[in-house]
Design an enzyme around this catalytic site. Structure first.
Site, mmCIF file in Angstrom:
data_model
loop_
_atom_site.group_PDB
_atom_site.id
_atom_site.type_symbol
_atom_site.label_atom_id
_atom_site.label_comp_id
_atom_site.label_asym_id
_atom_site.label_seq_id
_atom_site.Cartn_x
_atom_site.Cartn_y
_atom_site.Cartn_z
ATOM 1 N N ALA A 1 10.349 -10.650 7.371
ATOM 2 C CA ALA A 1 11.116 -10.283 6.167
ATOM 3 C C ALA A 1 12.610 -10.558 6.294
ATOM 4 O O ALA A 1 13.360 -10.266 5.370
ATOM 5 C CB ALA A 1 10.892 -8.804 5.853
ATOM 6 N N ASN A 2 13.028 -11.128 7.437
ATOM 7 C CA ASN A 2 14.464 -11.359 7.626
ATOM 8 C C ASN A 2 14.933 -12.692 7.050
ATOM 9 O O ASN A 2 16.124 -12.977 7.031
ATOM 10 C CB ASN A 2 14.809 -11.313 9.120
ATOM 11 N N GLY B 1 14.087 -16.423 4.363
ATOM 12 C CA GLY B 1 13.318 -17.209 3.394
ATOM 13 C C GLY B 1 12.560 -16.389 2.355
ATOM 14 O O GLY B 1 13.094 -15.461 1.736
ATOM 15 N N GLY C 1 10.122 -14.290 2.779
ATOM 16 C CA GLY C 1 9.929 -12.889 3.172
ATOM 17 C C GLY C 1 11.128 -12.034 2.797
ATOM 18 O O GLY C 1 10.982 -10.919 2.287
ATOM 19 N N SER D 1 -0.781 -22.106 2.602
ATOM 20 C CA SER D 1 0.075 -23.206 2.153
ATOM 21 C C SER D 1 -0.807 -24.229 1.441
ATOM 22 O O SER D 1 -1.981 -24.403 1.817
ATOM 23 C CB SER D 1 0.738 -23.870 3.371
ATOM 24 N N TYR E 1 -0.104 -27.151 11.810
ATOM 25 C CA TYR E 1 0.352 -26.313 10.695
ATOM 26 C C TYR E 1 -0.709 -26.264 9.583
ATOM 27 O O TYR E 1 -1.132 -25.190 9.163
ATOM 28 C CB TYR E 1 1.687 -26.820 10.132
HETATM 29 N N1 LIG Z 1 8.845 -22.979 2.660
HETATM 30 C C1 LIG Z 1 7.762 -23.639 2.291
HETATM 31 O O1 LIG Z 1 7.829 -24.690 1.647
HETATM 32 C C2 LIG Z 1 6.399 -23.078 2.625
HETATM 33 C C3 LIG Z 1 5.276 -23.765 2.140
HETATM 34 C C4 LIG Z 1 4.021 -23.261 2.388
HETATM 35 C C5 LIG Z 1 3.868 -22.086 3.105
HETATM 36 N N2 LIG Z 1 4.963 -21.444 3.601
HETATM 37 C C6 LIG Z 1 4.734 -20.206 4.342
HETATM 38 O O2 LIG Z 1 5.549 -19.183 3.815
HETATM 39 C C7 LIG Z 1 5.814 -18.225 4.840
HETATM 40 C C8 LIG Z 1 7.295 -17.912 4.863
HETATM 41 O O3 LIG Z 1 8.006 -19.040 5.308
HETATM 42 P P1 LIG Z 1 9.469 -19.402 4.818
HETATM 43 O O4 LIG Z 1 9.379 -20.663 4.077
HETATM 44 O O5 LIG Z 1 10.105 -18.239 4.173
HETATM 45 O O6 LIG Z 1 10.164 -19.743 6.221
HETATM 46 P P2 LIG Z 1 11.301 -18.993 7.076
HETATM 47 O O7 LIG Z 1 12.486 -18.708 6.230
HETATM 48 O O8 LIG Z 1 11.466 -19.801 8.301
HETATM 49 O O9 LIG Z 1 10.634 -17.591 7.438
HETATM 50 C C9 LIG Z 1 9.630 -17.472 8.414
HETATM 51 C C10 LIG Z 1 9.674 -16.058 8.930
HETATM 52 O O10 LIG Z 1 8.614 -15.907 9.884
HETATM 53 C C11 LIG Z 1 9.176 -15.335 11.056
HETATM 54 N N3 LIG Z 1 8.418 -15.659 12.251
HETATM 55 C C12 LIG Z 1 8.242 -16.870 12.828
HETATM 56 N N4 LIG Z 1 7.519 -16.730 13.958
HETATM 57 C C13 LIG Z 1 7.248 -15.415 14.088
HETATM 58 C C14 LIG Z 1 6.563 -14.655 15.055
HETATM 59 N N5 LIG Z 1 6.025 -15.205 16.147
HETATM 60 N N6 LIG Z 1 6.457 -13.314 14.868
HETATM 61 C C15 LIG Z 1 7.015 -12.723 13.793
HETATM 62 N N7 LIG Z 1 7.694 -13.390 12.851
HETATM 63 C C16 LIG Z 1 7.813 -14.726 13.005
HETATM 64 C C17 LIG Z 1 10.590 -15.898 11.125
HETATM 65 O O11 LIG Z 1 11.372 -15.134 12.036
HETATM 66 P P3 LIG Z 1 12.729 -15.762 12.673
HETATM 67 O O12 LIG Z 1 13.769 -15.721 11.588
HETATM 68 O O13 LIG Z 1 13.003 -14.860 13.814
HETATM 69 O O14 LIG Z 1 12.399 -17.177 13.079
HETATM 70 C C18 LIG Z 1 10.991 -15.734 9.676
HETATM 71 O O15 LIG Z 1 11.365 -14.409 9.420
HETATM 72 C C19 LIG Z 1 5.260 -18.827 6.132
HETATM 73 O O16 LIG Z 1 3.996 -18.275 6.413
HETATM 74 C C20 LIG Z 1 5.116 -20.295 5.800
HETATM 75 O O17 LIG Z 1 4.130 -20.936 6.579
HETATM 76 C C21 LIG Z 1 6.220 -21.911 3.373
#
Ligand SMILES: NC(=O)c1ccc[n+]([C@@H]2O[C@H](COP(=O)([O-])OP(=O)(O)OC[C@H]3O[C@@H](n4cnc5c(N)ncnc54)[C@H](OP(=O)(O)O)[C@@H]3O)[C@@H](O)[C@H]2O)c1
Length: 286
Positions: free
Chosen positions: A6-7, A9, A11, A131, A151
């Site tokens: 939740a910190n 993107g 989340g 995704s 992925y």
């Molecule tokens: N953005 C896209 O286009 C997209 C597309 C399809 C699906 N998604 C999915 O959407 C979700 C959110 O992603 P986002 O786009 O918001 O990316 P993001 O901003 O990188 O956020 C990912 C979050 O997951 C955390 N995380 C990573 N590894 C972890 C671990 N081992 N344990 C606990 N937390 C962990 C990260 O923590 P840190 O900040 O500490 O790294 C960050 O808070 C993900 O599941 C991603 O696969 C995203």
């Protein structure tokens, strides 16, 4: 309500939306400093909000065990955290980092927390983040833990697991859903941001804020369990949330995957519990 990752993107924006709507939010994050900074940012905007932080590293089964021990009483549980493209890196338990975090970590977490949530009897919306890229994946057991294509494969496995859970908990107090953000400009996409920036001039790409509305949509509309919610335009790539679909492969071969996953995790746990001299055999378990 609890949100993993939740910190940052999607989340973070989900947390912000829920705080705005008056929910008490638990941010389950792996990095305490980043989580504290994100909490402060939200409190600066919403000083009376109830926001707490709890540690959770999905790439470490012992962290998941500890998290499950002190599982907060929540009515919404959003599995948002995920990683993309970290070739060659491993989880603490020796799995490929992407498969180990996005699928095995979420699976292990689900197996730990869902029986507890079911036993508590409170209605819970349990949302796994997949995704659209799962549609191009294949599950090939000999290459299950291979970092190539990890992925997309991790998200296909998660879609199958979510369907399994929706069936398993169908008549209980747990309502299992899937959501996906389409394509959103967040840190996870950092490695191809250049390409995305160029692409965003030609086609619209979602803001994290718009993508984060999927969870609110699910809570407001209570679709049938097992539903997938994601953007409504460009084949689920962009727009506001609506009901989406998984690909057909996400509906197939669910039982063999669950069996394989349980065996894989159990085998690795057995190696982890074994004396130090056995650690060298870890690479061959999957
Ligand atoms: N953005 C896209 O286009 C997209 C597309 C399809 C699906 N998604 C999915 O959407 C979700 C959110 O992603 P986002 O786009 O918001 O990316 P993001 O901003 O990188 O956020 C990912 C979050 O997951 C955390 N995380 C990573 N590894 C972890 C671990 N081992 N344990 C606990 N937390 C962990 C990260 O923590 P840190 O900040 O500490 O790294 C960050 O808070 C993900 O599941 C991603 O696969 C995203």
């Amino acid at each position: 309500m609890l949100i993993t990752g939740a910190n940052s993107g999607v989340g973070f924006k989900t947390a912000e939306t829920m705080v705005y709507l008056g929910a008490a939010v638990v941010m389950a994050c792996r990095n305490a400093e980043k989580a504290a900074a994100a909490r402060e940012k939200l409190l600066a905007e919403y000083p009376t909000a109830k926001i707490s932080v709890t540690p959770l590293d999905l790439a470490d089964f012992s962290s998941i065990d500890a998290f499950a021990e002190r599982l907060p009483d929540v009515d919404v549980f959003i599995n948002n955290a995920g990683v993309f493209h970290r070739r060659g890196e491993k989880t603490k338990d020796g799995f490929d980092l992407v498969m180990g975090t996005n699928y095995l970590g979420v699976f292990y977490l689900g197996e730990k927390v869902l029986p507890k949530l079911a036993e508590r009897g409170r209605e819970v919306a349990y949302i796994n983040t997949i995704s659209i890229i799962h549609k191009v994946a294949r599950v090939n057991f000999p290459r299950f833990d291979d970092s190539r294509g990890a992925y997309a494969r991790s998200k296909l496995c998660l879609a199958r697991y979510s369907r399994y859970l929706a069936e398993e908990y169908g008549d209980s107090n747990i309502r299992v859903y899937m959501s996906h953000p389409g394509i959103a400009l967040t840190p996870i996409a950092a490695h191809f941001l250049g390409g995305m920036n160029a692409l965003s001039k030609i086609v619209p790409i979602n803001s994290a804020e718009k993508s984060s509305l999927a969870a609110a949509w699910i809570l407001a509309n209570e679709p049938p369990v097992g539903s997938v919610v994601g953007p409504n335009k460009l084949f689920g790539g962009w727009g506001y949330p609506k009901l989406n679909r998984t690909c057909r492969r996400a509906k197939r071969d669910i039982e063999p995957l669950i069996e394989f996953t349980n065996k894989t995790i159990e085998a690795r746990s057995a190696v982890s519990r074994a004396p130090a001299s056995a650690e060298g055999r870890q690479e061959n378990v999957v």
